[in-house]
Motif scaffolding. Structure first.
Motif, mmCIF file in Angstrom:
data_model
loop_
_atom_site.group_PDB
_atom_site.id
_atom_site.type_symbol
_atom_site.label_atom_id
_atom_site.label_comp_id
_atom_site.label_asym_id
_atom_site.label_seq_id
_atom_site.Cartn_x
_atom_site.Cartn_y
_atom_site.Cartn_z
ATOM 1 N N GLN A 1 0.824 -1.209 0.000
ATOM 2 C CA GLN A 1 0.000 0.000 0.000
ATOM 3 C C GLN A 1 0.858 1.258 0.000
ATOM 4 N N ALA A 2 2.165 1.103 0.162
ATOM 5 C CA ALA A 2 3.063 2.253 0.123
ATOM 6 C C ALA A 2 3.333 2.725 -1.298
ATOM 7 N N ALA A 3 2.904 1.957 -2.289
ATOM 8 C CA ALA A 3 3.094 2.359 -3.685
ATOM 9 C C ALA A 3 2.253 3.594 -3.986
ATOM 10 N N PRO A 4 2.677 4.408 -4.956
ATOM 11 C CA PRO A 4 1.913 5.621 -5.293
ATOM 12 C C PRO A 4 0.470 5.294 -5.681
ATOM 13 N N ARG A 5 -0.440 6.175 -5.290
ATOM 14 C CA ARG A 5 -1.836 6.032 -5.698
ATOM 15 C C ARG A 5 -2.028 6.657 -7.065
ATOM 16 N N GLY A 6 -3.027 6.156 -7.779
ATOM 17 C CA GLY A 6 -3.287 6.655 -9.116
ATOM 18 C C GLY A 6 -4.245 7.820 -9.137
ATOM 19 N N ASP A 7 -4.484 8.319 -10.341
ATOM 20 C CA ASP A 7 -5.366 9.472 -10.523
ATOM 21 C C ASP A 7 -6.760 9.074 -10.982
ATOM 22 N N GLY A 8 -7.040 7.761 -10.947
ATOM 23 C CA GLY A 8 -8.371 7.295 -11.313
ATOM 24 C C GLY A 8 -8.567 7.001 -12.779
ATOM 25 N N HIS A 9 -7.507 7.103 -13.592
ATOM 26 C CA HIS A 9 -7.712 6.854 -15.015
ATOM 27 C C HIS A 9 -7.963 5.367 -15.280
ATOM 28 N N ALA A 10 -8.510 5.076 -16.439
ATOM 29 C CA ALA A 10 -8.908 3.707 -16.773
ATOM 30 C C ALA A 10 -7.707 2.859 -17.170
#
Length: 262
Positions: free
Chosen positions: A43-52
């Protein structure tokens, strides 16, 4: 600066992985179990911007084989889609057109370009999609995909010909798949791959093209913790600010230098 590689001759052939590496593919279960054990750390990995994101499975596999990978990407904040065509039996009639239709539909519904993740043969499909509809594709990540080399440089070519009804040697498809796509492209591969000759998965140099090496099996790539973390990091790259993957202090242990084969 992106890692650079010596050019690979388009007609070069490589020895398929040894029978010992093929037998060692059973470690895929251990790799998946390790991901589950390390789930909190991932869960420490970067979160995304919601793109498909569309995830394409390998030969003989279906969406079930990518369920852990897709769950992880959804957890990281992406709008994740399976391929929805049952088992991947190769480029039979209508398969590629349905993928193109799905890419267009997801693009239209999401309102933005789509990242495509492809495992093994699924990665070959991903590169084909980018070649045919680059304006719809945001980025590509392939996992152990044989997009270069000869048609028999894998231990799966007989299975491919049997289930698809097509020859492994396909110059027209190779013409579309082998060149580096015109979108940010990452190839994740393992030298201990027991199915695909790893050199077939090495990307050519480019301003937005890279290779990430992991230590693992072919069958386990889609559930390998190092792959999951790298995948989340790659998909989190901004549209206009792509930068190559940074291996970090633990790189030699987790992400070996992919250029060392030179």
């Amino acid at each position: 600066m992106p890692t650079t590689f010596a050019p690979i001759h388009p007609l070069h052939h490589y020895q398929p992985p040894s029978k010992w590496l093929l037998l060692a593919e059973g470690r895929a279960l251990l790799e998946a179990g390790t991901s589950l054990a390390l789930w909190p750390l991932l869960q420490a990995a970067p979160r995304g911007d919601g793109h498909a994101v569309i995830v394409l499975p390998g030969l003989l596999a279906g969406d079930g084989s990518t369920s852990l990978l897709r769950k992880y990407l959804a957890n990281r904040g992406y709008d994740v889609h399976g391929w929805g065509q049952g088992r991947n039996l190769g480029p039979r009639r209508g398969v590629e057109q349905r993928m193109l239709d799905q890419l267009e539909a997801v693009h239209d519904s999401s309102g933005g370009s789509v990242s495509v993740v492809g495992w093994s043969l699924g990665g070959v499909y991903a590169r084909l999609l980018a070649a045919r509809r680059p304006e719809l594709v945001r980025s590509i990540v392939t996992l152990g995909s044989p997009f270069s080399g000869g048609p028999r440089d894998t231990n799966a070519w007989i299975v491919y010909e049997t289930v698809s009804g097509k020859k492994a040697e396909d110059p027209e498809r190779k013409r579309l798949v082998e060149p580096t796509p015109g979108v940010p492209t990452t190839s994740i591969f393992s030298r201990s791959d027991g199915v695909v000759a790893w050199r077939c998965s090495v990307e050519r140099p480019g301003p937005a093209a890279e290779n990430i090496e992991v230590i693992g099996s072919h069958i386990g790539l889609g559930a390998h913790p190092a792959v999951l973390f790298a995948l989340a990091d790659r998909l989190a790259q901004p549209v206009d600010g792509w930068k190559p993957f940074r291996r970090g202090l633990l790189g030699p242990l987790i992400y070996p230098d992919p250029q060392r084969y030179q």
